[in-house]
Design a protein around this motif. Structure first.
Motif, short mmCIF file in Angstrom:
data_model
loop_
_atom_site.label_atom_id
_atom_site.label_comp_id
_atom_site.label_asym_id
_atom_site.label_seq_id
_atom_site.Cartn_x
_atom_site.Cartn_y
_atom_site.Cartn_z
N ARG A 1 10.64 6.85 15.15
CA ARG A 1 12.28 7.06 15.09
C ARG A 1 12.87 6.01 15.63
N ALA A 2 12.60 5.60 17.11
CA ALA A 2 13.35 4.72 17.75
C ALA A 2 13.20 3.44 17.04
N VAL A 3 12.24 2.92 16.43
CA VAL A 3 11.99 1.69 15.85
C VAL A 3 12.99 1.58 14.63
N VAL A 4 13.13 2.86 13.74
CA VAL A 4 13.86 2.72 12.59
C VAL A 4 15.19 2.73 13.10
N GLU A 5 15.73 3.66 13.84
CA GLU A 5 17.11 3.66 14.44
C GLU A 5 17.47 2.48 14.68
N ASN A 6 16.87 1.68 15.54
CA ASN A 6 17.09 0.22 15.88
C ASN A 6 17.48 -0.64 14.74
N ASP B 1 0.84 -1.19 0.03
CA ASP B 1 0.00 0.07 -0.05
C ASP B 1 0.80 1.11 -0.03
N PRO B 2 1.14 1.81 -1.28
CA PRO B 2 2.13 2.90 -1.33
C PRO B 2 1.54 4.10 -0.68
N THR B 3 0.28 4.14 -0.81
CA THR B 3 -0.48 5.55 -0.45
C THR B 3 -0.05 5.58 1.15
N ARG B 4 -0.74 4.43 1.86
CA ARG B 4 -0.26 4.28 3.31
C ARG B 4 1.27 4.61 3.62
N LEU B 5 2.17 4.24 2.95
CA LEU B 5 3.55 4.20 2.99
C LEU B 5 3.78 5.76 2.95
N VAL B 6 3.48 6.52 2.09
CA VAL B 6 3.70 7.88 2.03
C VAL B 6 3.19 8.60 3.26
N SER B 7 2.18 8.38 3.99
CA SER B 7 1.81 8.92 4.97
C SER B 7 2.57 8.41 6.28
N LEU B 8 3.09 7.31 6.25
CA LEU B 8 4.09 6.97 7.18
C LEU B 8 5.30 7.46 7.01
N LEU B 9 5.84 7.88 6.04
CA LEU B 9 7.22 8.35 5.79
C LEU B 9 6.99 9.96 5.96
N TRP B 10 5.93 10.65 5.94
CA TRP B 10 5.92 12.13 6.34
C TRP B 10 5.33 12.64 7.69
N PRO C 1 5.07 12.70 11.56
CA PRO C 1 6.24 13.16 12.64
C PRO C 1 6.78 11.68 13.13
N SER C 2 8.30 11.56 13.13
CA SER C 2 8.65 10.34 13.56
C SER C 2 9.00 10.20 15.18
N ASP C 3 8.91 11.54 15.74
CA ASP C 3 9.27 11.42 17.17
C ASP C 3 7.95 11.63 18.08
#
Length: 247
Positions: free
Chosen positions: A33-38, A10-19, A21-23
């Motif tokens: 952000r913690a999930v991605v960094e680890n 689902d690229p549309t869901r991914l766009v929302s996920l990418l943009w 806030p990560s913190d």
């Protein structure tokens, strides 16, 4: 060394996920952000094959189901990881558009991407596909186009030249990563010296004069088989072609 990690469904869901806030913390206090960094830390150390949602959860000290409140699954997590590390490519402050001319700018792009991929070797394991542009990838793309802007190429040609440079870097980095893994495992890097006598006997009376001539010259060259030297020459040849078109 292709990865079996599929692209998100689902690229549309991914766009929302990418943009988004990560913190922003969830109910447990965990952030995307913690999930991605680890996850990046695991992949940097062991490759994409070692990356699972369970491994990330264990590293964070939470249950695996907790991760799914932030990231739907591994394919989406890998895209978030790619976007995060893409945004670090020019963290040293030396930007492509600030170099002395468009050729220097694109060589700068090539050298920085070479170092970027070697810092994160798993980035060349991801199966190529249609990119989903997050903030990190978008910022990197914008910076890397800058040397080409206004030199006489169309917008499409600018994109194609940049993609050509990046493809040359990625393919030669794969060779370097393979050599590094052989070296780390204590394998035999002097492969040609090992197989040459057996190969000579096997080829016997078969004659490949051009291959023999070029192969002999390659065997005597210090830079032969050096992926970095191959990358630099290939990029220069591509840039020569661009210069010819501009002329």
């Amino acid at each position: 060394m292709p990865s079996n990690t599929p692209r998100p469904s689902d690229p549309t869901r991914l766009v929302s996920l990418l943009w988004e806030p990560s913190d922003r913390p969830g109910r447990t206090g965990l952030t995307k952000r913690a999930v991605v960094e680890n996850a990046i830390a695991i992949a940097d150390a062991e490759g994409l094959g070692a990356l699972t949602m369970r491994r990330v959860a264990d590293r964070l000290g939470v249950g695996a189901m907790t991760l799914y409140t932030h990231v739907p699954g591994k394919p989406e997590l890998v895209e978030l990881m790619l976007d995060a590390v893409a945004g670090e490519t020019y963290d040293d402050g030396a930007l492509p558009g600030e170099q002395d001319g468009w050729r220097a700018g694109l060589r700068h792009v090539a050298e920085h991407n070479w170092r970027h991929h070697l810092r994160h070797p798993w980035t060349v394991e991801v199966v190529p596909g249609r990119p989903v542009l997050g903030p990190g990838v978008s910022a990197k793309y914008d910076l890397e186009l800058a040397p080409l802007d206004g030199i006489g190429l169309s917008d499409l040609e600018m994109d194609q030249v940049l993609c050509g440079v990046l493809a040359l870097v990625e393919s030669t980095v794969r060779q370097q990563v393979g050599l590094d893994r052989v070296r780390a495992s204590g394998g035999d890097l002097d492969w040609w010296a090992t197989v040459s006598p057996a190969l000579t006997r096997a080829m016997g009376a078969h004659r490949f004069p051009l291959a023999e001539r070029v192969g002999a010259a390659t065997g005597e060259a210090v830079e032969a088989g050096d992926p970095l030297a191959i990358m630099r020459l290939s990029v220069d040849l591509l840039l020569d072609g661009v210069a010819g078109r501009l002329a």
